[in-house]
Design a protein around this motif. Structure first.
Motif, PDB file in Angstrom:
ATOM      1  N   GLN A  33       0.836  -1.192   0.000  1.00 42.45           N
ATOM      2  CA  GLN A  33       0.000   0.000   0.000  1.00 42.45           C
ATOM      3  C   GLN A  33       0.878   1.252   0.000  1.00 42.45           C
ATOM      4  O   GLN A  33       1.979   1.239   0.565  1.00 42.45           O
ATOM      5  N   THR A  94      -1.026 -15.710   8.378  1.00 45.75           N
ATOM      6  CA  THR A  94      -2.128 -15.548   9.328  1.00 45.75           C
ATOM      7  C   THR A  94      -2.387 -14.091   9.677  1.00 45.75           C
ATOM      8  O   THR A  94      -3.444 -13.749  10.186  1.00 45.75           O
ATOM      9  N   SER A  95      -1.407 -13.220   9.437  1.00 48.48           N
ATOM     10  CA  SER A  95      -1.597 -11.782   9.685  1.00 48.48           C
ATOM     11  C   SER A  95      -1.560 -11.047   8.361  1.00 48.48           C
ATOM     12  O   SER A  95      -0.692 -10.208   8.116  1.00 48.48           O
ATOM     13  N   TYR A  96      -2.520 -11.340   7.520  1.00 49.26           N
ATOM     14  CA  TYR A  96      -2.499 -10.846   6.151  1.00 49.26           C
ATOM     15  C   TYR A  96      -2.473  -9.331   6.091  1.00 49.26           C
ATOM     16  O   TYR A  96      -1.826  -8.745   5.238  1.00 49.26           O
ATOM     17  N   GLY A  97      -3.211  -8.676   6.996  1.00 52.76           N
ATOM     18  CA  GLY A  97      -3.329  -7.230   6.907  1.00 52.76           C
ATOM     19  C   GLY A  97      -2.181  -6.465   7.523  1.00 52.76           C
ATOM     20  O   GLY A  97      -2.056  -5.259   7.309  1.00 52.76           O
ATOM     21  N   LYS A  98      -1.337  -7.134   8.297  1.00 57.21           N
ATOM     22  CA  LYS A  98      -0.252  -6.456   9.019  1.00 57.21           C
ATOM     23  C   LYS A  98       0.768  -5.907   8.035  1.00 57.21           C
ATOM     24  O   LYS A  98       1.207  -6.610   7.121  1.00 57.21           O
ATOM     25  N   LEU A  99       1.143  -4.632   8.230  1.00 53.15           N
ATOM     26  CA  LEU A  99       2.064  -3.964   7.315  1.00 53.15           C
ATOM     27  C   LEU A  99       3.329  -3.508   8.031  1.00 53.15           C
ATOM     28  O   LEU A  99       3.297  -3.106   9.191  1.00 53.15           O
ATOM     29  N   PHE A 101       6.064  -0.546   7.497  1.00 48.54           N
ATOM     30  CA  PHE A 101       6.174   0.716   6.794  1.00 48.54           C
ATOM     31  C   PHE A 101       7.633   1.074   6.519  1.00 48.54           C
ATOM     32  O   PHE A 101       8.522   0.808   7.335  1.00 48.54           O
TER      33      PHE A 101
END
Lengths: 111, 114
Positions: A33, A94-99, A101
Motif C-alpha cells: 500500500q 495468518t496476519s495478512y493485513g499487518k504492514l 512501513f
C-alpha cells in the motif's frame, strides 16, 4: 521480518513537475500500500496494489512483485501534494493485513 | 461510521498513570490495527484484530500495553504505568478484509507523557 526501503528520502519540486518514488522490499509480498501523510498528520490511502498497475487522477502506481519493488508516479505536481509518502508491505499468512512501513519520502512542492 | 474515529485527539498524562485510547472503526470492517508514530519517524505496528481470530500482538513493546476489541467493533488500547518513551501519536486503522486490505486511518491520538 520484511524490510521496506524508500527512495529518495527527500524530494523538492516546482509545481507542475513530475516525480517517481520508489519502494524496495526484501521478501515476497501479498499486500502493498501507498499512503500520503499531509502536513497535519492525516494518513490517506492512495493505493492498495500488491501487484500490477493502478491509476487515480495524477497519481499512478506499479508493483512488480517478482522483482520486489513498487513505484509511485506523481504527474503535474501541486503544492497540495506536499507531505510524506509512505510505502508499506505485508507478507500475508495468518496476519495478512499487518504492514511494515518504510521510512517515507518527504515531498515538498514549491509554487 | 463514515470514517475511523479516535478519541481523545490529544492526551497529556503524568508518568506512571494509566491511559486508555479508543478507536471506532468503519462499520463492517472486520480488521482493525493499532500503530504508533514517534516524532519524525515511520509507523510501528502494535496489534492487529481480524474478525473473531486471536489478535496478533507481536508488536506490543511491553506487557504495559494491551488492547481489546469488543463485539468486533470498538477497540481500546491501554497503556499502564506510562513512561516518557510512550509519547507518540497512536494511530488506528481499519480495513474491510476479504479481498481488500486497503487501510483507512483515523486522525490519531497524540499522547504526551510528562
Amino acid at each position: 521480518g520484511i524490510q521496506v526501503e524508500q527512495s529518495p528520502p527527500d524530494l523538492i519540486l516546482q509545481e507542475g513537475a513530475n516525480s517517481t518514488l520508489r519502494c524496495n522490499f526484501s521478501d515476497s509480498v501479498n499486500n502493498l500500500q501507498w499512503f500520503h501523510q499531509n502536513p497535519w498528520g492525516q494518513l490517506i490511502n492512495l493505493f492498495y496494489i500488491p501487484s500490477g498497475t493502478k491509476q487515480n487522477g495524477r497519481l499512478s502506481a506499479t508493483t512488480v512483485a517478482t522483482e520486489r519493488y513498487s513505484l509511485l508516479y506523481i504527474s503535474s505536481s501541486q503544492t497540495t501534494d506536499s507531505g510524506v509518502y509512505f510505502c508499506a508491505a505485508g507478507t500475508g499468512g495468518t496476519s495478512y493485513g499487518k504492514l511494515t512501513f518504510g521510512q517515507g519520502t518527504i515531498l515538498t512542492v514549491h509554487p | 461510521g463514515a470514517g475511523v474515529s479516535q478519541s481523545p485527539s490529544n492526551k497529556v498524562t503524568e508518568k506512571g498513570k494509566d491511559v486508555e485510547l479508543r478507536c471506532d472503526p468503519i462499520s463492517g470492517h472486520t480488521a482493525l490495527y493499532w500503530y504508533r508514530q514517534s516524532l519524525g519517524q515511520g509507523l510501528e505496528f502494535l496489534i492487529y484484530f481480524q474478525g473473531n481470530s486471536a489478535p496478533d500482538k507481536s508488536g506490543l513493546p511491553s506487557d504495559r500495553f494491551s488492547a481489546e476489541r469488543t463485539g468486533g467493533s470498538v477497540s481500546t488500547l491501554t497503556i499502564q504505568r506510562t513512561q516518557q518513551e510512550d509519547s507518540a501519536v497512536y494511530l488506528c486503522a481499519s480495513s474491510h478484509g476479504g479481498t481488500d486490505y486497503g487501510y483507512t486511518f483515523g486522525s490519531g491520538t497524540r499522547l504526551t507523557v510528562v
